[in-house]
Design a protein around this motif. Structure first.
Motif, PDB file in Angstrom:
ATOM      1  N   GLY A  52      10.145 -33.244  12.848  1.00 49.50           N
ATOM      2  CA  GLY A  52      10.309 -31.857  12.465  1.00 49.50           C
ATOM      3  C   GLY A  52      11.501 -31.151  13.054  1.00 49.50           C
ATOM      4  O   GLY A  52      12.423 -31.775  13.591  1.00 49.50           O
TER       5      GLY A  52
ATOM      6  N   CYS B  13      -1.083 -34.936  16.859  1.00 53.77           N
ATOM      7  CA  CYS B  13       0.265 -35.379  16.510  1.00 53.77           C
ATOM      8  C   CYS B  13       0.960 -36.012  17.707  1.00 53.77           C
ATOM      9  O   CYS B  13       1.839 -36.862  17.542  1.00 53.77           O
TER      10      CYS B  13
ATOM     11  N   THR C  86       2.702 -26.824  10.257  1.00 55.37           N
ATOM     12  CA  THR C  86       2.348 -27.986  11.068  1.00 55.37           C
ATOM     13  C   THR C  86       1.467 -28.883  10.208  1.00 55.37           C
ATOM     14  O   THR C  86       0.468 -28.427   9.644  1.00 55.37           O
TER      15      THR C  86
ATOM     16  N   VAL D 277      -1.146 -24.147   8.507  1.00 57.83           N
ATOM     17  CA  VAL D 277      -1.508 -24.827   9.752  1.00 57.83           C
ATOM     18  C   VAL D 277      -2.532 -25.939   9.508  1.00 57.83           C
ATOM     19  O   VAL D 277      -3.221 -25.960   8.491  1.00 57.83           O
TER      20      VAL D 277
ATOM     21  N   GLY E  50       7.855 -29.499  20.062  1.00 60.06           N
ATOM     22  CA  GLY E  50       8.374 -29.939  18.772  1.00 60.06           C
ATOM     23  C   GLY E  50       9.052 -31.285  18.957  1.00 60.06           C
ATOM     24  O   GLY E  50       9.036 -31.845  20.051  1.00 60.06           O
TER      25      GLY E  50
ATOM     26  N   LYS F 134       1.763 -20.172  15.920  1.00 58.05           N
ATOM     27  CA  LYS F 134       2.588 -19.587  14.856  1.00 58.05           C
ATOM     28  C   LYS F 134       2.466 -18.053  14.856  1.00 58.05           C
ATOM     29  O   LYS F 134       3.454 -17.339  14.968  1.00 58.05           O
TER      30      LYS F 134
ATOM     31  N   ASP G 274       7.601 -24.756  18.682  1.00 60.07           N
ATOM     32  CA  ASP G 274       6.512 -23.835  18.972  1.00 60.07           C
ATOM     33  C   ASP G 274       6.492 -23.588  20.471  1.00 60.07           C
ATOM     34  O   ASP G 274       7.101 -24.318  21.248  1.00 60.07           O
TER      35      ASP G 274
ATOM     36  N   GLU H 210       6.635 -28.698  12.090  1.00 58.01           N
ATOM     37  CA  GLU H 210       6.150 -29.544  13.191  1.00 58.01           C
ATOM     38  C   GLU H 210       5.310 -30.620  12.522  1.00 58.01           C
ATOM     39  O   GLU H 210       4.233 -30.339  11.999  1.00 58.01           O
TER      40      GLU H 210
ATOM     41  N   MET I 193      -3.288 -24.220  17.008  1.00 61.54           N
ATOM     42  CA  MET I 193      -2.021 -24.414  16.305  1.00 61.54           C
ATOM     43  C   MET I 193      -1.638 -23.155  15.519  1.00 61.54           C
ATOM     44  O   MET I 193      -0.460 -22.814  15.411  1.00 61.54           O
TER      45      MET I 193
END
Length: 498
Positions: A474, A302, A243, A166, A468, A178, A478, A267, A174
């Motif tokens: 990616g 992101c 990620t 991560v 995503g 997961k 998620d 991701e 984040m």
């Protein structure tokens, strides 16, 4: 009398904070097998917070063996679903109970404003764990329509050992995206936090164990990229969720092919377009959203709205308002609750962002900002920066910077705006501001992005929405119930009755 949680309060809390830097493997805190450590430096002032275990191959092997043993023994995936739900709900409650402690670790470690870590990051992670806990005893399988002499069942089973690698920009949130669904699905998990922000993950693992998650089911390996690579190459890891950057994601995908063809979910990067049409129903709100979309979390997002596409008819007015709004995003001490914009995560990222800004000075027009500030603190701070570019071929308009740097592009028609938005290797998010219902729906449909906002930006933090992207942003998603699909295998079972 209510204690005012001001800068002095958080500085006192920071001074008293006990920071743990060891790995968490098989239910206990552990030094790296080699004894190696690395400095964990706060971007607030450039000072060392603690030394953290530098996990390597032996630690990876030990954590994977613990995860495999716990999975095969059924100490977690073999529990009654209601029991797993009960434990994860207890864990979520502990995350909320220790919210200030974990938020402070995030702020000291990653430079994020304390006003954000206490209201977004840690509560969001707790909510994620709670949300997936509630799903455990509510998501079932299917009975397939087959010939009457058969019973056909379609079920999902835990995939096994899941490694989660991560990023540093939202270290615990984040990660929760997961480990929340991975654990809810019944897997054993190895979490590899970024070397830039490992502290909160270690503390959260301790709380997971305290809540009742058995030894070996949730492990944390602080370390560098070599540990992530070893997890990706490991023959006994069944799934890897990542990620981070597109470059690293491609490497991890290749490592999967070189090893056991483990499932790899990525991701990755983004260069999201925020389109404002001339019939924007609320320009002031659009300006505020455009500023927040790039300056929130120091632009280390992101989904950052790093490309602002403005219709020519409103460009000058919008930019003038944006420059004024940028003044409210001045960098400051992340421990001050009044600070909206904190520190860049480390000196490596600081140099990267400053390098892009220098490139931008030669290929675009600097509208505001562009400087490193607060250098006397010893920390890593950059002021909000806006460029006006003539072409999206400019590097600052095409490449992900991951800092508070905005590129403004002008367009004349909706078709041109859509084409500009889609002319990117990424497809994580996009936004469209318009007062016309047809433009809103048709524009959203044509934008090649995993999330499209209309008349807002970066809203909808609810867990019900998959997260995503398209293209090189990616694969997989998620959040939402769809995330459970990544951490399970589909099984078809047919029973002949006669």
């Amino acid at each position: 009398m209510t204690l005012q949680k001001d800068l002095a309060y958080w500085q006192a809390q920071a001074a008293a904070l006990k920071i743990e830097g060891r790995a968490f493997i098989d239910g206990e805190l552990s030094d790296a097998a080699t004894g190696k450590t690395f400095d964990c430096i706060s971007p607030i002032d450039g000072k060392v917070l603690t030394r953290v275990a530098h996990c390597g191959e032996a630690d990876v092997d030990r954590a994977v063996a613990a995860a495999r043993r716990s999975f095969e023994a059924g100490v977690w995936n073999g529990l009654n679903p209601r029991k797993r739900k009960e434990i994860m709900l207890r864990w979520a409650a502990l995350l909320n109970e220790h919210m200030e402690e974990i938020a402070l670790l995030e702020t000291l470690d990653a430079g994020k404003p304390i006003g954000d870590t206490t209201t977004v990051d840690v509560p969001g992670a707790a909510y994620c764990v709670q949300w997936y806990a509630e799903a455990i005893d509510k998501v079932g399988g299917e009975i397939a329509p087959v010939d009457h002499h058969l019973v056909g069942m379609v079920t999902r089973e835990a995939i096994g050992v899941v490694a989660a690698v991560v990023p540093w920009n939202f270290p615990i949130l984040m990660a929760a995206w997961k480990f929340g669904p991975a654990l809810a699905a019944g897997n054993s998990v190895i979490l590899k936090p970024s070397e830039k922000s490992p502290l909160s993950a270690i503390r959260v693992a301790q709380l997971a164990f305290e809540a009742g998650i058995p030894a070996g089911v949730f492990n944390v390996l602080p370390g560098f990229g070599d540990a992530g690579k070893q997890l990706a190459l490991h023959m006994d890891v069944d799934c890897l969720a990542f990620t981070g950057s597109t470059y690293v994601g491609k490497q991890l995908m290749a490592h999967s092919g070189q090893s056991n063809l483990k499932r790899v979910w990525l991701e990755l990067g983004g260069k999201s377009a925020n389109i404002v049409m001339p019939d924007c129903p609320d320009m002031d709100r659009a300006v505020s959203a455009a500023a927040g979309g790039i300056f929130y979390n120091m632009g280390e997002m992101c989904t950052a709205g790093s490309r602002l596409l403005l219709h020519r008819a409103i460009k000058d007015e919008f930019i003038a308002k944006l420059v004024e709004k940028a003044k409210s995003w001045r960098p400051g001490n992340p421990l001050d609750p009044n600070t909206a914009m904190g520190a860049i995560v480390d000196n490596i990222q600081l140099d990267r962002v400053l390098s892009y800004i220098e490139t931008g000075r030669g290929e675009a027009r600097l509208v505001t900002g562009g400087n490193r500030v607060l250098q006397d603190t010893g920390g890593y701070y950059i002021e909000p920066t806006v460029f006006e570019v003539d072409s999206q071929e400019a590097r600052i308009a095409a490449e992900e910077i991951f800092g508070p740097v905005l590129s403004v592009v002008t367009f004349d028609t909706l078709d041109e705006a859509i084409a500009l938005a889609n002319a990117s290797e990424y497809g994580l998010a996009a936004a469209l501001w318009t007062g016309d219902l047809t433009t809103a729906h048709e524009g959203a449909r044509r934008l090649r992005a995993g999330t499209v906002w209309v008349n807002c930006y970066d809203e909808g933090g609810d867990m019900n929405f998959p997260f995503g992207g398209y293209k090189q942003s990616g694969n997989g998603r998620d959040k939402s119930l769809h995330a459970l699909e990544k951490y399970s295998e589909l099984k078809s079972t047919l029973v002949r009755l006669r």
